[in-house]
Design a protein around this motif. Structure first.
Motif, PDB file in Angstrom:
ATOM      1  N   THR A  29      -3.813  17.949  19.121  1.00 50.84           N
ATOM      2  CA  THR A  29      -3.124  19.138  18.609  1.00 50.84           C
ATOM      3  C   THR A  29      -2.451  18.813  17.282  1.00 50.84           C
ATOM      4  O   THR A  29      -2.505  19.616  16.342  1.00 50.84           O
ATOM      5  CB  THR A  29      -2.082  19.634  19.635  1.00 50.84           C
ATOM      6  OG1 THR A  29      -2.756  19.922  20.869  1.00 50.84           O
ATOM      7  CG2 THR A  29      -1.359  20.867  19.142  1.00 50.84           C
ATOM      8  N   GLU A  30      -1.824  17.651  17.194  1.00 49.49           N
ATOM      9  CA  GLU A  30      -1.128  17.258  15.973  1.00 49.49           C
ATOM     10  C   GLU A  30      -2.095  17.088  14.802  1.00 49.49           C
ATOM     11  O   GLU A  30      -1.783  17.436  13.667  1.00 49.49           O
ATOM     12  CB  GLU A  30      -0.338  15.957  16.187  1.00 49.49           C
ATOM     13  CG  GLU A  30       0.830  16.097  17.142  1.00 49.49           C
ATOM     14  CD  GLU A  30       0.403  16.196  18.627  1.00 49.49           C
ATOM     15  OE1 GLU A  30      -0.684  15.690  19.004  1.00 49.49           O
ATOM     16  OE2 GLU A  30       1.156  16.795  19.401  1.00 49.49           O
ATOM     17  N   GLY A  80      -4.947  18.605  14.554  1.00 46.97           N
ATOM     18  CA  GLY A  80      -5.399  19.961  14.291  1.00 46.97           C
ATOM     19  C   GLY A  80      -6.835  20.058  13.808  1.00 46.97           C
ATOM     20  O   GLY A  80      -7.584  19.078  13.786  1.00 46.97           O
ATOM     21  N   ARG A 114      -7.708  20.468  10.900  1.00 47.23           N
ATOM     22  CA  ARG A 114      -7.817  19.751   9.618  1.00 47.23           C
ATOM     23  C   ARG A 114      -8.626  18.470   9.806  1.00 47.23           C
ATOM     24  O   ARG A 114      -9.254  17.971   8.867  1.00 47.23           O
ATOM     25  CB  ARG A 114      -6.415  19.440   9.092  1.00 47.23           C
ATOM     26  CG  ARG A 114      -6.410  18.843   7.735  1.00 47.23           C
ATOM     27  CD  ARG A 114      -6.017  19.890   6.704  1.00 47.23           C
ATOM     28  NE  ARG A 114      -6.200  19.354   5.378  1.00 47.23           N
ATOM     29  CZ  ARG A 114      -6.988  19.902   4.477  1.00 47.23           C
ATOM     30  NH1 ARG A 114      -7.625  21.009   4.740  1.00 47.23           N
ATOM     31  NH2 ARG A 114      -7.124  19.372   3.301  1.00 47.23           N
ATOM     32  N   ASP A 168      -4.217  30.973   9.918  1.00 45.81           N
ATOM     33  CA  ASP A 168      -4.705  29.764  10.576  1.00 45.81           C
ATOM     34  C   ASP A 168      -5.015  30.044  12.042  1.00 45.81           C
ATOM     35  O   ASP A 168      -4.346  30.863  12.685  1.00 45.81           O
ATOM     36  CB  ASP A 168      -3.644  28.657  10.516  1.00 45.81           C
ATOM     37  CG  ASP A 168      -3.398  28.164   9.107  1.00 45.81           C
ATOM     38  OD1 ASP A 168      -4.310  28.250   8.278  1.00 45.81           O
ATOM     39  OD2 ASP A 168      -2.273  27.696   8.845  1.00 45.81           O
ATOM     40  N   TYR A 186      -4.799  25.829  17.484  1.00 45.75           N
ATOM     41  CA  TYR A 186      -5.637  24.822  18.135  1.00 45.75           C
ATOM     42  C   TYR A 186      -4.755  23.946  19.009  1.00 45.75           C
ATOM     43  O   TYR A 186      -3.698  23.484  18.565  1.00 45.75           O
ATOM     44  CB  TYR A 186      -6.347  23.960  17.078  1.00 45.75           C
ATOM     45  CG  TYR A 186      -7.082  22.772  17.651  1.00 45.75           C
ATOM     46  CD1 TYR A 186      -8.285  22.927  18.327  1.00 45.75           C
ATOM     47  CD2 TYR A 186      -6.563  21.483  17.524  1.00 45.75           C
ATOM     48  CE1 TYR A 186      -8.954  21.831  18.861  1.00 45.75           C
ATOM     49  CE2 TYR A 186      -7.226  20.383  18.035  1.00 45.75           C
ATOM     50  CZ  TYR A 186      -8.419  20.561  18.709  1.00 45.75           C
ATOM     51  OH  TYR A 186      -9.083  19.486  19.237  1.00 45.75           O
ATOM     52  N   ARG A 187      -5.205  23.750  20.252  1.00 46.88           N
ATOM     53  CA  ARG A 187      -4.491  22.869  21.175  1.00 46.88           C
ATOM     54  C   ARG A 187      -5.492  21.959  21.874  1.00 46.88           C
ATOM     55  O   ARG A 187      -6.521  22.427  22.362  1.00 46.88           O
ATOM     56  CB  ARG A 187      -3.752  23.682  22.240  1.00 46.88           C
ATOM     57  CG  ARG A 187      -2.566  24.449  21.735  1.00 46.88           C
ATOM     58  CD  ARG A 187      -1.820  25.108  22.871  1.00 46.88           C
ATOM     59  NE  ARG A 187      -2.588  26.194  23.443  1.00 46.88           N
ATOM     60  CZ  ARG A 187      -2.194  27.469  23.468  1.00 46.88           C
ATOM     61  NH1 ARG A 187      -1.027  27.795  22.960  1.00 46.88           N
ATOM     62  NH2 ARG A 187      -2.934  28.396  23.998  1.00 46.88           N
TER      63      ARG A 187
END
Length: 143
Positions: free
Chosen positions: A68-69, A71, A73, A105, A108-109
């Protein structure tokens, strides 16, 4: 002696035509705006499917999904935070930062609440929940 009548439209005739054009424009605008929102919903669903495909390829190459952190990206540039992918391709998995059809955006998890990962758009209103065009769109929703 007879007066010659000049050709042209009276003010009343012009006003009637303007009113009719206004009514037609309103009907067209209402029909087109409904289609516009439906197109945005469909576009967002397709984008979520594309993100799922990129995430599956990421998982196949590295054995795990981005956290998650990290993401989404992490699909564009190689993450530096743990877990760092060992098999990150040059150019990444997608070319640019993913946005939904409303230019927001995605959420996302990973791990997800509904699956191994969750991808979600909050729809037209940008807030969780809602109905119609404002409803959330996610990877666990049936198409």
């Amino acid at each position: 002696m007879q007066k010659k009548r000049r050709g042209g439209f009276t003010l009343v005739e012009i006003m009637v035509v303007v009113v009719i054009i206004g009514l037609l424009a309103t009907v067209v605008a209402v029909n087109v705006s409904g289609q516009s929102e439906e197109a945005r919903i469909t576009t967002t669903r397709v984008q979520i499917t594309n993100l799922e495909n990129a995430l599956e390829l990421y998982h196949l190459n590295n054995g795990f999904y981005p956290t998650t952190e990290q993401g989404l990206r992490a699909l564009i540039e190689k993450p530096t935070a743990v877990p760092v992918p060992n098999n990150f391709p040059k150019g990444g998995y997608i070319k640019k930062e993913p946005k939904d059809a409303w230019r927001r955006d995605f959420v996302y998890r990973c791990p997800g609440v509904k699956g191994e990962y969750d991808i979600m758009s909050y729809g037209a209103d940008g807030a969780e929940g809602g109905e119609g065009a404002n409803a959330d769109i996610s990877n666990w929703d049936p198409l």
